[in-house]
Design a protein around this motif. Structure first.
Motif: not given
Length: 230
Positions: A90-91, A120-124, A126, A139, A146, A148
């Motif tokens: 996560h970013r 790659q950055y993980l996002e809520e 995804g 998240h 960050g 997760v």
């Protein structure tokens, strides 16, 4: 073939605000006979790769950016024949990642590491899939900004990293960097999940959402104790 889940336990140092703790970490290898993802490949790349046992690593997922987690990602993601698997994080933990690799660049005199970033950055919200198991990114900040967790609804599993352990929120020793945020993450993200959901944490023993939900209210006393010490 349905996905199977394998656990590797390692121990090693982790630095938090210049204080060094010894932490035992669960690495989870999820997949089938052909391919896997690796969740939190901490401390000992050799032990993790032994569990991978020649299968293709589709992704290396870091549930947080602490140095004990990211210290092995380059070795675990590398494959001489297939090339490097993507490293996901996560970013919100980008600064932790950068701090670690800048220190490493200085220690081993490799300037290229200074500019290294996750693939790659993980996002809520995804999602990604391995061996028929679909995992959703939640998240869950608090343990780190960050942090997760990964939820496999159809398989009834929840990989919680440092966010939730058996019997308490995840911590560094007895230190909670942002317990208020962490407790909010636990109740908001996990509170509506089925009680029998397996919790596979980043440290310690397996538990269930229902077993931990019975303890959540008591954890707010930890928050008060933490405030009193400040």
């Amino acid at each position: 073939m349905t996905a199977r889940i394998e656990q590797i336990v390692t121990s090693g140092p982790v630095t938090v605000d210049d204080e060094v703790f010894t932490a035992e970490v669960n690495t989870w290898v999820v997949g089938d006979d052909e391919a896997v993802i690796v969740i939190d490949p901490a401390n000992d790349a050799e032990a993790v790769l032994k569990a991978v046992d020649g299968r293709e690593v589709m992704a290396v997922v870091c549930t947080n950016g602490r140095d004990n987690i990211v210290s092995t990602v380059l070795e675990v993601s590398a494959d001489e024949e297939l090339g490097d698997a993507p490293i996901l994080m996560h970013r919100g933990d980008r600064s932790l990642w950068r701090d670690y690799f800048r220190r490493l660049a200085k220690e081993i005199d490799d300037e290229e590491l200074r500019s290294l970033e996750p693939d790659q950055y993980l996002e809520e919200g995804g999602t990604f899939e391995i061996a028929g198991m679909q995992l959703e990114v939640l998240h869950t900040p608090g343990f780190t900004p960050g942090s997760v967790s990964l939820y496999g609804e159809s398989d009834g599993v929840l990989f919680t990293g440092g966010t939730l352990w058996r019997g308490r929120p995840g911590a560094h020793g007895d230190v909670y960097p942002d317990l208020h945020t962490q407790l909010n993450s636990i109740t908001a993200q996990f509170g509506q999940l089925p009680a029998d959901t397996r919790v596979l944490p980043g440290g310690g023993e397996e538990t269930t959402v229902g077993e931990e939900a019975d303890r959540w209210e008591s954890w707010y006393s930890l928050q008060q104790a933490s405030s009193d010490e400040e």
